[in-house]
Design a protein around this motif. Structure first.
Motif, short mmCIF file in Angstrom:
data_model
loop_
_atom_site.label_atom_id
_atom_site.label_comp_id
_atom_site.label_asym_id
_atom_site.label_seq_id
_atom_site.Cartn_x
_atom_site.Cartn_y
_atom_site.Cartn_z
N PRO A 61 84.64 40.54 47.93
CA PRO A 61 83.69 41.29 48.76
C PRO A 61 82.41 41.66 48.02
CG PRO A 61 85.44 42.74 48.03
CD PRO A 61 85.77 41.39 47.50
N ASN A 88 83.65 43.87 55.03
CA ASN A 88 84.24 43.77 53.69
C ASN A 88 85.06 45.00 53.37
OD1 ASN A 88 83.55 41.26 52.42
ND2 ASN A 88 81.43 41.90 52.53
N VAL A 139 83.33 47.07 48.56
CA VAL A 139 82.30 46.04 48.58
C VAL A 139 81.30 46.31 47.46
CG1 VAL A 139 80.92 47.24 50.36
CG2 VAL A 139 80.61 44.80 50.04
#
Ligand SMILES: [Fe+2]
Length: 340
Positions: A119, A138, A145
């Motif tokens: 991510p 994500n 992320v």
């Protein structure tokens, strides 16, 4: 799925769906859930209809669907009119007790190597079209992320956070810049001491949701961060240690924060679950655990269960370890991941 036909009964309105299912919506429910401009404020979407002060005459005068069965209309004996959209009727087609949305467990990771599609996205991607959607997806998928190529300033970081949501205040302030050189640190996080895997705010009724970190300047050795998927630990324990899992769903552990002029405390189980037994939130902070004492045999079982969680969280192969550098902003879901 669409509406094939409708039929009025004494109990309510039957809706025959194209997949052969039938829903019977009570008349009172239909009136209470009307989405007409009068009943539901068109801007605020707040309920305006008063279903309770005066008894409403729910005798039905007429019921009909519009051309493409996108809206249902009911005209009542008192001449008022209700309107309900296909969307609302469809998502309410099966009765079920309302409950919190569970964490999505499609992308659990028991080790960093299990993280599919790492991510990470660039700052340009985030501020571009659909950037926030990708960013959120994500977080929902993996629990964190990374945004690379961000300007390494406090202002830009704050701006980036505010693009996504409002910044919440806490006992440590709102948005803040800090280092490990504080004279009287409020928390271990502001020192050079190592911290075991934990979630933040176990002493708050509403623990922080998303947390963002950005290392703006780095001039020290160490300072590595670790992330651990608490949801993956929950599912592992559900399968391999069901009795311990059960205990951690039920014992509401007190978390506390003590300073000279401040005392905060809240209670939460390690695994907060919804009516379907799905995980809503993971809370764990051994450093902030407040004293409590159960009956001796229960205490023993609790220690065993808590110890299993603790040891799983501390397995180094579960931990995604990284070192923040200026320009890389990390955001993680504090209701799912543990950090250290
Ligand atoms: Fe923390």
């Amino acid at each position: 799925m669409n509406i094939k036909s409708i039929n009025s009964t004494d109990e309510g309105l039957e809706i025959f769906w194209s997949d052969s299912n039938v829903s019977c919506f009570p008349w009172f429910w239909l009136r209470d859930h009307s989405e007409s401009f009068v009943d539901l404020h068109p801007d605020t979407k707040q309920r305006q209809i008063d279903s309770f002060s005066e008894p409403l005459d729910n005798t039905v005068n007429k019921v009909w669907l519009d051309k493409n069965a996108q809206n249902l209309y009911v005209k009542w004996e008192d001449q008022s009119e209700s309107c309900l959209s296909y969307g609302l009727l469809k998502c309410m087609s099966t009765p079920a007790p309302p409950q919190s949305i569970a964490l999505q467990f499609s992308d659990l990771w028991n080790s960093p190597s299990e993280i599919k599609n790492f991510p990470e996205m660039s700052y340009e991607e985030l501020i571009g079209n659909n950037g926030i959607k990708t960013w959120l997806e994500n977080i929902q998928r993996v629990g964190f992320v990374l945004v690379t190529g961000s300007p390494a300033t406090a202002e830009a970081t704050k701006e980036l956070m505010e693009r996504i949501a409002y910044i919440r205040s806490s006992i440590f302030g709102e948005f803040s810049v800090w280092d490990n050189k504080l004279e009287n640190p409020d928390d271990t996080a502001y020192t050079s001491l190592a911290i075991e895997p934990h979630t933040d705010g176990t002493y708050l009724h509403d623990a922080p949701g998303l947390q963002t970190l950005h290392c703006i300047r780095r001039d020290a050795e160490g300072g590595n961060n670790q992330l651990i998927d608490g949801l993956a630990i929950a599912e592992t324990m559900r399968e391999k240690h069901p009795a311990a899992f059960e205990i951690l769903c039920n014992i509401k552990i007190p978390g506390r924060y003590i300073k000279l002029d401040t005392y905060l405390q809240a209670h939460r189980p390690v695994f907060r679950i919804n009516d379907d037994g799905e995980i809503i939130q993971v809370s764990f902070n051994n450093h902030d655990r407040a004293p409590f004492r159960l009956e001796n045999n229960e205490m023993v079982r609790f220690y065993e269960a808590y110890g299993i969680f603790h040891n799983l969280a501390n397995q180094t192969n579960r931990q995604f370890e990284f070192c923040l550098e200026p320009g890389t902003v990390i955001t993680f879901d504090n209701w799912r991941l543990l950090h250290a």
